[in-house]
Design an enzyme around this catalytic site. Sequence first.
Site, mmCIF file in Angstrom:
data_model
loop_
_atom_site.group_PDB
_atom_site.id
_atom_site.type_symbol
_atom_site.label_atom_id
_atom_site.label_comp_id
_atom_site.label_asym_id
_atom_site.label_seq_id
_atom_site.Cartn_x
_atom_site.Cartn_y
_atom_site.Cartn_z
ATOM 1 N N ASP A 50 0.876 -0.945 -0.394
ATOM 2 C CA ASP A 50 0.233 -0.516 -0.043
ATOM 3 C C ASP A 50 0.955 1.523 -0.093
ATOM 4 O OD1 ASP A 50 -1.962 1.703 0.212
ATOM 5 O OD2 ASP A 50 -3.089 0.945 2.343
ATOM 6 N N SER A 71 9.488 8.096 1.245
ATOM 7 C CA SER A 71 9.184 8.885 0.211
ATOM 8 C C SER A 71 8.748 7.948 -0.623
ATOM 9 C CB SER A 71 9.636 9.974 0.185
ATOM 10 O OG SER A 71 8.927 10.854 -1.216
ATOM 11 N N HIS A 109 -4.468 11.245 -7.579
ATOM 12 C CA HIS A 109 -5.178 12.804 -7.236
ATOM 13 C C HIS A 109 -4.733 13.749 -6.564
ATOM 14 C CE1 HIS A 109 -8.892 12.608 -4.080
ATOM 15 N NE2 HIS A 109 -7.439 12.104 -4.070
ATOM 16 N N ASP A 110 -3.597 13.551 -5.251
ATOM 17 C CA ASP A 110 -3.462 14.826 -5.087
ATOM 18 C C ASP A 110 -2.493 15.336 -5.466
ATOM 19 O OD1 ASP A 110 -4.488 13.745 -2.725
ATOM 20 O OD2 ASP A 110 -2.916 12.791 -1.535
#
Length: 366
Positions: A187, A239, A258-259
């Site tokens: 994830d 990151s 979408h960020d």
Amino acid sequence: MAVTSTGHEQGRPSAWETAWEVLAPVMDLVTPMAVRVAATLGLTDLMADEAVPVEELARRSDTDADALGRLLRHLVCHGVFTEREPGRFAVNEPAALLASDHPSGMRAQLDLAAFGGQMDLAFTGLLHTVRTGRPAWETVFGAPFWHHLAANPQLSVSFDATMAAGADYVADAAGGYDWSGVRHVVDVGGGTGALLAEVLRANPDIRATLVDLPETVDRGRQYLAERGLDTRCAFAGQSFFDPLPAGADVYVLRRVVHDWSDDDALLILRRCAEAAGQHGRVVVIDSSGGSGADPAMFAEMNLRMLVLSGGRERTVEEYVALAAGAGLDLADAHRTPLGHVVLDLRAGGQAPQEQGGGGSAQRRAM
């Protein structure tokens, strides 16, 4: 402050009255802020099941009694709270939605000291965004969105909690992909592991890796441990603009793409494609416009993402084009009952050479 109109002509409303009736439903800032202040102060919790004199309520909330009374009377006129007798206020059905333990989580969403309220306050800089095309967040709060979160631990914790809220929505996302045959899922930007918890509970043979920034991964470790799932999960505090743990079957990006702007989103997808290799899959679970989508929700979220972080909502076709730039082909795309779009991507042609991108303060999903 005096407000005047030109009066009626032959019984007809004045131009001022007509304009007010048309625009009032979309122009009011007083009531939305009043509701947020009530949520921030926890007035519903402080009233409990009794009618409380405003002086006592002011003592409990550490506020000015006169100002609090004015706030509550405005809200009463709009159907939130009730004044059972002069100066004594109580919770009604709409106000009950602001209780801290209400399953909707509305109080946390509206709390001006928490992420939800701060997110809404960013819109006071909307004019800057429209004039420049740049996020308003950095103008309102003094730093870009992800950097601001990184520098404010309490706000970051609130952000994580907001992203993990809405159990039905998380379950809808987890149930939107067929996990059969998957042995290891990563994830990417997974926050505190709410999605992974759903996947691991429903699929006892799956192992997982949670990737996010170190502080968030520490909270994710605790979240999964509390559910007895941490022994089936590895944790990578990093990151997602850096190379990801390789060799898993599925790399999932839930409400991450979408960020980000196209350049940054492309780099995130490339990192996933590199780690997945020729045999893994990249699964994007996000919101989307196009057929079957709510156009009003899409328009609002598209504006919201720009104001906050410079991201954007995309249609399925736009996601597919973005993925192609990362060397990924679409195997399947479908919508879930609650409106997520799920894109199953696999290695395709050679991805173009990287063209920069990638911020230094990667965060999670909105």
